[in-house]
Design an enzyme around this catalytic site. Sequence first.
Site, PDB file in Angstrom:
ATOM      1  N   CYS A   2      27.594  49.181  33.742  1.00  0.00           N
ATOM      2  CA  CYS A   2      26.201  48.974  34.175  1.00  0.00           C
ATOM      3  C   CYS A   2      25.335  48.753  32.942  1.00  0.00           C
ATOM      4  O   CYS A   2      25.817  48.819  31.822  1.00  0.00           O
ATOM      5  CB  CYS A   2      25.702  50.223  34.888  1.00  0.00           C
ATOM      6  SG  CYS A   2      26.750  50.778  36.218  1.00  0.00           S
ATOM      7  N   ARG A  27      25.963  42.687  32.915  1.00  0.00           N
ATOM      8  CA  ARG A  27      26.770  43.924  32.894  1.00  0.00           C
ATOM      9  C   ARG A  27      26.960  44.489  34.300  1.00  0.00           C
ATOM     10  O   ARG A  27      27.714  45.443  34.493  1.00  0.00           O
ATOM     11  CB  ARG A  27      26.093  44.982  32.020  1.00  0.00           C
ATOM     12  CG  ARG A  27      25.905  44.604  30.565  1.00  0.00           C
ATOM     13  CD  ARG A  27      25.247  45.730  29.803  1.00  0.00           C
ATOM     14  NE  ARG A  27      26.077  46.915  29.824  1.00  0.00           N
ATOM     15  CZ  ARG A  27      27.107  47.121  28.989  1.00  0.00           C
ATOM     16  NH1 ARG A  27      27.402  46.205  28.096  1.00  0.00           N
ATOM     17  NH2 ARG A  27      27.833  48.207  29.049  1.00  0.00           N
ATOM     18  N   TRP A  74      26.752  48.160  38.279  1.00  0.00           N
ATOM     19  CA  TRP A  74      28.050  47.648  38.713  1.00  0.00           C
ATOM     20  C   TRP A  74      28.713  48.843  39.367  1.00  0.00           C
ATOM     21  O   TRP A  74      29.200  49.749  38.682  1.00  0.00           O
ATOM     22  CB  TRP A  74      28.862  47.137  37.533  1.00  0.00           C
ATOM     23  CG  TRP A  74      30.203  46.608  37.938  1.00  0.00           C
ATOM     24  CD1 TRP A  74      31.391  47.308  37.965  1.00  0.00           C
ATOM     25  CD2 TRP A  74      30.516  45.304  38.413  1.00  0.00           C
ATOM     26  NE1 TRP A  74      32.399  46.511  38.410  1.00  0.00           N
ATOM     27  CE2 TRP A  74      31.902  45.273  38.708  1.00  0.00           C
ATOM     28  CE3 TRP A  74      29.779  44.154  38.624  1.00  0.00           C
ATOM     29  CZ2 TRP A  74      32.554  44.144  39.192  1.00  0.00           C
ATOM     30  CZ3 TRP A  74      30.427  43.030  39.104  1.00  0.00           C
ATOM     31  CH2 TRP A  74      31.780  43.022  39.376  1.00  0.00           C
ATOM     32  N   ASN A  98      25.564  54.945  32.891  1.00  0.00           N
ATOM     33  CA  ASN A  98      26.644  53.961  32.929  1.00  0.00           C
ATOM     34  C   ASN A  98      27.926  54.719  32.623  1.00  0.00           C
ATOM     35  O   ASN A  98      28.014  55.412  31.616  1.00  0.00           O
ATOM     36  CB  ASN A  98      26.407  52.869  31.875  1.00  0.00           C
ATOM     37  CG  ASN A  98      27.623  51.945  31.748  1.00  0.00           C
ATOM     38  OD1 ASN A  98      28.375  51.789  32.707  1.00  0.00           O
ATOM     39  ND2 ASN A  98      27.837  51.382  30.582  1.00  0.00           N
ATOM     40  N   GLY A  99      28.916  54.613  33.531  1.00  0.00           N
ATOM     41  CA  GLY A  99      30.204  55.287  33.290  1.00  0.00           C
ATOM     42  C   GLY A  99      30.735  55.876  34.570  1.00  0.00           C
ATOM     43  O   GLY A  99      30.299  55.534  35.667  1.00  0.00           O
ATOM     44  N   GLU A 480      51.693  33.062  35.189  1.00  0.00           N
ATOM     45  CA  GLU A 480      50.313  33.397  34.813  1.00  0.00           C
ATOM     46  C   GLU A 480      49.905  32.686  33.540  1.00  0.00           C
ATOM     47  O   GLU A 480      48.814  32.146  33.422  1.00  0.00           O
ATOM     48  CB  GLU A 480      50.178  34.914  34.673  1.00  0.00           C
ATOM     49  CG  GLU A 480      48.864  35.408  34.129  1.00  0.00           C
ATOM     50  CD  GLU A 480      47.635  34.993  34.945  1.00  0.00           C
ATOM     51  OE1 GLU A 480      47.801  34.491  36.072  1.00  0.00           O
ATOM     52  OE2 GLU A 480      46.519  35.135  34.427  1.00  0.00           O
ATOM     53  N   LYS A 484      46.787  30.066  33.271  1.00  0.00           N
ATOM     54  CA  LYS A 484      45.715  30.241  32.266  1.00  0.00           C
ATOM     55  C   LYS A 484      45.536  28.951  31.471  1.00  0.00           C
ATOM     56  O   LYS A 484      44.437  28.467  31.271  1.00  0.00           O
ATOM     57  CB  LYS A 484      46.081  31.382  31.307  1.00  0.00           C
ATOM     58  CG  LYS A 484      45.948  32.759  31.906  1.00  0.00           C
ATOM     59  CD  LYS A 484      44.557  33.327  31.836  1.00  0.00           C
ATOM     60  CE  LYS A 484      43.770  33.317  33.100  1.00  0.00           C
ATOM     61  NZ  LYS A 484      44.361  33.615  34.361  1.00  0.00           N
ATOM     62  N   GLU A 487      44.232  25.897  33.688  1.00  0.00           N
ATOM     63  CA  GLU A 487      42.896  25.997  34.324  1.00  0.00           C
ATOM     64  C   GLU A 487      41.763  25.951  33.312  1.00  0.00           C
ATOM     65  O   GLU A 487      40.632  25.662  33.684  1.00  0.00           O
ATOM     66  CB  GLU A 487      42.796  27.243  35.180  1.00  0.00           C
ATOM     67  CG  GLU A 487      42.760  28.561  34.441  1.00  0.00           C
ATOM     68  CD  GLU A 487      42.499  29.743  35.382  1.00  0.00           C
ATOM     69  OE1 GLU A 487      41.799  29.602  36.395  1.00  0.00           O
ATOM     70  OE2 GLU A 487      43.037  30.818  35.098  1.00  0.00           O
ATOM     71  N   HIS A 503      69.056  23.912  37.008  1.00  0.00           N
ATOM     72  CA  HIS A 503      69.076  23.306  38.352  1.00  0.00           C
ATOM     73  C   HIS A 503      68.072  22.182  38.468  1.00  0.00           C
ATOM     74  O   HIS A 503      67.614  21.862  39.566  1.00  0.00           O
ATOM     75  CB  HIS A 503      68.814  24.387  39.406  1.00  0.00           C
ATOM     76  CG  HIS A 503      69.841  25.470  39.400  1.00  0.00           C
ATOM     77  ND1 HIS A 503      71.122  25.288  39.861  1.00  0.00           N
ATOM     78  CD2 HIS A 503      69.790  26.732  38.915  1.00  0.00           C
ATOM     79  CE1 HIS A 503      71.813  26.399  39.704  1.00  0.00           C
ATOM     80  NE2 HIS A 503      71.036  27.300  39.126  1.00  0.00           N
ATOM     81  N   LYS A 602      34.370  31.101  40.183  1.00  0.00           N
ATOM     82  CA  LYS A 602      34.900  32.439  39.912  1.00  0.00           C
ATOM     83  C   LYS A 602      35.455  33.063  41.186  1.00  0.00           C
ATOM     84  O   LYS A 602      36.458  33.740  41.164  1.00  0.00           O
ATOM     85  CB  LYS A 602      33.810  33.334  39.317  1.00  0.00           C
ATOM     86  CG  LYS A 602      34.300  34.734  38.929  1.00  0.00           C
ATOM     87  CD  LYS A 602      35.397  34.669  37.883  1.00  0.00           C
ATOM     88  CE  LYS A 602      36.068  36.005  37.639  1.00  0.00           C
ATOM     89  NZ  LYS A 602      37.293  35.887  36.825  1.00  0.00           N
TER      90      LYS A 602
HETATM   91  C1  AGP Z   1      42.500  33.205  37.826  1.00  0.00           C
HETATM   92  O1  AGP Z   1      42.429  32.882  36.430  1.00  0.00           O
HETATM   93  C2  AGP Z   1      41.818  32.206  38.665  1.00  0.00           C
HETATM   94  N1  AGP Z   1      40.452  32.153  38.325  1.00  0.00           N
HETATM   95  C3  AGP Z   1      42.103  32.310  40.168  1.00  0.00           C
HETATM   96  O2  AGP Z   1      43.445  31.969  40.364  1.00  0.00           O
HETATM   97  C4  AGP Z   1      41.882  33.684  40.856  1.00  0.00           C
HETATM   98  O3  AGP Z   1      42.842  34.605  40.417  1.00  0.00           O
HETATM   99  C5  AGP Z   1      42.069  33.486  42.370  1.00  0.00           C
HETATM  100  O4  AGP Z   1      41.081  32.592  42.826  1.00  0.00           O
HETATM  101  C6  AGP Z   1      41.992  34.797  43.165  1.00  0.00           C
HETATM  102  O5  AGP Z   1      40.711  35.339  43.049  1.00  0.00           O
HETATM  103  P1  AGP Z   1      40.479  36.852  43.577  1.00  0.00           P
HETATM  104  O6  AGP Z   1      41.333  37.743  42.727  1.00  0.00           O
HETATM  105  O7  AGP Z   1      39.019  37.106  43.388  1.00  0.00           O
HETATM  106  O8  AGP Z   1      40.897  36.907  45.026  1.00  0.00           O
END
Ligand code: AGP
Length: 607
Positions: A2, A27, A74, A98-99, A480, A484, A487, A503, A602
Amino acid sequence: MCGILGYVGPQNVSEVLIEGLRKLEYRGYDSTGIAVFSKGDFQLYRSKGKIAALVEKIGSEKPQGHSGIGHTRWATHGKPSDENAHPHRSENLVLVHNGIIENHVEIRQELESRGVCFSSETDTEVIPHLMEHCVKEGMSIEDALYSCIAKLKGAFAIAVFSKQQPEKIYAAKNASPIILGIGQGENFISSDIPAILDHTRKVVVLEDGEVAMIDREKYWITDFDRNPIERDPKEITWSRIAAEKEGYKHFMLKEIYEQPRALADCLRGRVDEKQYLPALPEVSLPKLESMHRVILIACGTSWHAALVAKYWMESFIKIPVEVEVSSEFRYRDPVLDSNTLVILISQSGETADTLAAMTKAKPSGARMISICNVIDSSIARKSDDVMYTHAGPEIGVASTKAFTTQLTALALLTLAIAYQRKSISNAEVRDMTQQLLHLPSLIEECLDMNPHVEKLAKELIDVRDVLYIGRGSSYAIALEGALKLKEISYIHAEGYMGGELKHGPIALIDKDLPVVALVSGGPTYEKMLSNIEEVKARGAFVIGVCEQGDQKVQKQSRGILEVPQTSDFLRPIVESIPLQLLSYHVAEQRGCDVDQPRNLAKSVTVE
Ligand code: AGP
């Protein structure tokens, strides 16, 4: 995470607090509030939502005063609401925090037994009431503050002041940040620099275990035992936006570096540190007694966390575990029953596909547990139990600290269920719980490699494709790492099982195709070593993710990403860190918009 803010000085404190809180919204932003000392009492304004909602609630007649505190939240305990918004008050005191106060339940019960009435669900509200109780027993506010913080367990950054001394604001710090802003005839207390940069660049940083007091003319600092501490202000040269990123170039890099603290916050209050056993107050484990199957459902990076959890759950709980992508599960006719445990993983708690998958699963009577970062989000609210990851706001679109805190929460949940079902020995549960407590420092060690990763990234900025390979739970990390990279740098990248190369995919290998191989140990180490030799023999540019000092991998690789020696259990979490850094530096060196990559959001709240 927060934002707290305090001010004493000649300016109209309402303006200072509102403008300062706007700069702390990154924050946390699910509720806000201010308390101004005016006309002999506190004028308290609190509102669910962002600062704009608070400003609307205050209206045009802002309270006039010269001392006050403010907060942008938060949520960690208690849903976002007006009642749970800070500041919180007792009769004579008002406070922002905050905490996470780990022992807030015991303190609340003790105070309620003395007749104290609470108006919120927060952990924070116990602090002003505990201090008030001391003041009513004849202590000064200072004595009450020292007495109170001695009783608090957990993380806290607090600002508190009283009606009796309205132009003295006190702060206390343990594990959550506080700085003092030192002005001319005015002083500030803040979680972070952006909130005060418009007024002063002179900053004093508090350390853990310290108390401070500000009034218009001076400040002092002591340790928790009241020993005075002399500390001169430092001059801040950052711009405001740089300050929001705490000097990091992007939020993503800041969030990668926040992981040790985020993991510590995720573990906080969930381990019985006397017995080294998981203790999850938020999950009703007895209701899982008859569970005979687990289904993990998620999207994107959260789905990768689910893939790792599958290995842990099958090994330690010893029941069948399936992993589903939300957008597929929601359109299937899955066969579930009331003895199925469904675990939904979502940082935002608002992902449309995962919400829809939850709706699809609910009629079966399956028990629903969610792993979320955003308190009171839709998926969290609709679950039977929710484990919050406490990662704090993740601003960068590419998920980093949310991912590693999801894994930490899933590991805790796995161990708690395994302990309850005695599916592994108590000694094994204890050993792995202790390993988890050591995880933040392991991540710190991984972060020390950043300068080396930045250099290695230069070799990838002009490539078209990258292949990531791994086996076992490291296959999920290969996926993963590839996600990363693609994207945020827009370079095509694929994660593949090492054992699948022969394969088909090995046809892809040609001169200089980068292959990132996860080969930092475990039962498939030798197999991964063979994979490296296979692709190297065909000219690939091998980047080996290996244990520090592994000569075998170094000999076979053109680039090395070293990780500290660790167990099979923690390996996936540790291996993800260098891959986060690699994707960050490749994207940054390609001039990409690291925090807001093209076409992405996001939180994917649409289908
Ligand atoms: C992760 O780097 C991406 N931004 C994306 O795959 C994300 O993980 C996915 O959209 C799921 O989001 P969520 O965890 O908020 O459900």
